[in-house]
Design a protein around this motif. Sequence first.
Motif, PDB file in Angstrom:
ATOM      1  N   GLN A 133      -2.358   4.397   3.398  1.00 26.60           N
ATOM      2  CA  GLN A 133      -2.211   4.024   4.804  1.00 26.60           C
ATOM      3  C   GLN A 133      -2.743   5.113   5.735  1.00 26.60           C
ATOM      4  O   GLN A 133      -3.337   4.808   6.769  1.00 26.60           O
ATOM      5  N   ARG A 184       0.822  -1.197   0.000  1.00 25.75           N
ATOM      6  CA  ARG A 184       0.000   0.000   0.000  1.00 25.75           C
ATOM      7  C   ARG A 184       0.858   1.250   0.000  1.00 25.75           C
ATOM      8  O   ARG A 184       1.925   1.287   0.585  1.00 25.75           O
ATOM      9  N   SER A 243       3.744   2.144  11.137  1.00 18.12           N
ATOM     10  CA  SER A 243       3.240   1.424   9.974  1.00 18.12           C
ATOM     11  C   SER A 243       3.302   2.288   8.714  1.00 18.12           C
ATOM     12  O   SER A 243       3.702   1.832   7.646  1.00 18.12           O
ATOM     13  N   ILE A 244       2.903   3.560   8.847  1.00 21.67           N
ATOM     14  CA  ILE A 244       2.894   4.465   7.687  1.00 21.67           C
ATOM     15  C   ILE A 244       4.320   4.758   7.227  1.00 21.67           C
ATOM     16  O   ILE A 244       4.643   4.690   6.043  1.00 21.67           O
ATOM     17  N   VAL A 301      -3.738  -1.696   8.774  1.00 19.33           N
ATOM     18  CA  VAL A 301      -2.688  -0.755   9.218  1.00 19.33           C
ATOM     19  C   VAL A 301      -1.536  -1.454   9.936  1.00 19.33           C
ATOM     20  O   VAL A 301      -0.653  -0.799  10.496  1.00 19.33           O
ATOM     21  N   GLU A 341      -6.443   4.872   5.544  1.00 13.38           N
ATOM     22  CA  GLU A 341      -6.903   3.627   6.160  1.00 13.38           C
ATOM     23  C   GLU A 341      -6.810   3.669   7.692  1.00 13.38           C
ATOM     24  O   GLU A 341      -7.476   2.902   8.384  1.00 13.38           O
ATOM     25  N   SER A 342      -5.981   4.573   8.216  1.00 10.84           N
ATOM     26  CA  SER A 342      -5.847   4.670   9.673  1.00 10.84           C
ATOM     27  C   SER A 342      -7.042   5.387  10.310  1.00 10.84           C
ATOM     28  O   SER A 342      -7.267   5.262  11.516  1.00 10.84           O
TER      29      SER A 342
END
Length: 504
Positions: free
Chosen positions: A190, A185, A419-420, A309, A193-194
């Motif tokens: 991201q 992704r 994560s991002i 995520v 999506e968070s």
Amino acid sequence: MASPDNIIVGSHVWIEDPGVAWIDGEVFQISRHQVHVRTTNGKTVVANISKVFPKDTEAPPGGVDDMTKLSYLHEPGVLQNLATRYELNEIYTYTGNILIAVNPFQRLPHLYDTHMMEQYKGATFGELSPHVFAVADVAYRAMINEGKSNSILVSGESGAGKTETTKLLMRYLAYLGGRSAIEGRTVEQQVLESNPVLEAFGNAKTVRNNNSSRFGKFVEIQFDKNGRISGAAIRTYLLERSRVCQINDPERNYHCFYLLCAAPHEDIKKYNLGSPNSFHYLNQSKCVKLDGVDDVEEYIAIRRAMDIVGISEQEQEAIFRVVAAILHLGNVDFAKGPEIDSSVIKDEKSRFHLNMTAQLLMCDAQGLENALIKRVMVTPEEIITRTLDPASAIVSRDGLAKTIYSRLFDWLVEKINVSIGQDPDSKHLIGVLDIYGFESFKCNSFEQFCINFTNEKLQQHFNQHVFKMEQEEYTKEEINWSYIEFIDNQDVLDLIEKVHEKLT
């Protein structure tokens, strides 16, 4: 802006009305400072001439898309223009380079599709109809052409639509600076999506809004030298911790508590949960369900969002274990102990919830009990332990619940940021600030005081750029103009900051 001297018999004016805020009419008599107005709904109203504002009878029937074009830039003129455009489904209006959005309370997908993004890409500001994409485009072009980082402030009252607007801004910036996903992704995906995860743990139903952000959020979108998104970070602040333990009817606690109570049977059994009405932290309000929202589906959706995520199955179990522990902790009650100012666990029901809390938090039940009913003070000479009365033990219990939830929220934000991924070599960034709404109640909590203080600081920043600097420029250039009155709370802010300095 016209002065009272311009108002004569026969003038068309705006006058205050308790039902519709402002109503228009015609002046038929003036006696000293009193103006007699016959309104369009047939009433006769008398008011001080300073409370009456001239109406522009030549204003376009569909309103104007930029309110700097209005003949009279006063409150009734502005509100009438916004209302006229709203009736024509025009929810956006400019005031110079400021965009005013009026919440349509419905989905308008045609306003935000790819075709619309293409229209605003690179268009001169003001060339097309007012739109949130135009504001994002200006910020992006300034970054590309002038090498400047920018921030976009999304402000307004609770329920105005700030969070939705923030999502639209990020979508458009992703459209301009996004890259096709080669592996996995993209950064912009991201970030978007968070949102469901942050909303589940940071949003709640308030009187004005079924999905109100109860925290402030600043999203930094980082760009490389080619103007492509290369990283991002989410900064949060001022989470409304008091909501965890205390809610007013008909509001709700944070969404995640209700979602967990609607989880599949195996989860309910594992965490020893019941209906929301069985928990003290949820049953202070009669509102449990949200219209049009299925908590069972939402629980499944939030678990899916966590997968996306990068929150592992094991971490998800830990997260919801903590959420369940907070619910059980709120059901631990206290009775007077044998000693003066001491407490004991009230009954078997409270003992059950205490043991469940300890089990879910993976700590010693006796140690947890001691932490709730005793206070430990460390002095240079010794460690002093004193007992707490039942009222103080409840304060201790609620303080622990708020701290645990706050730490959980901070951990989630940090997990999402990892994560991002941030770009340490980023050349520029565009920040989007979603500040949650200014509200004033009969009794304001300290958190609400902090929220309102933050909003006032931002309002001063706005005033500095929009009013004060502009008016200083007019004065310097000796331009004939009428001073714009606006509420300036700088003195109050100075007082609060001085008190804070003294206390710290």
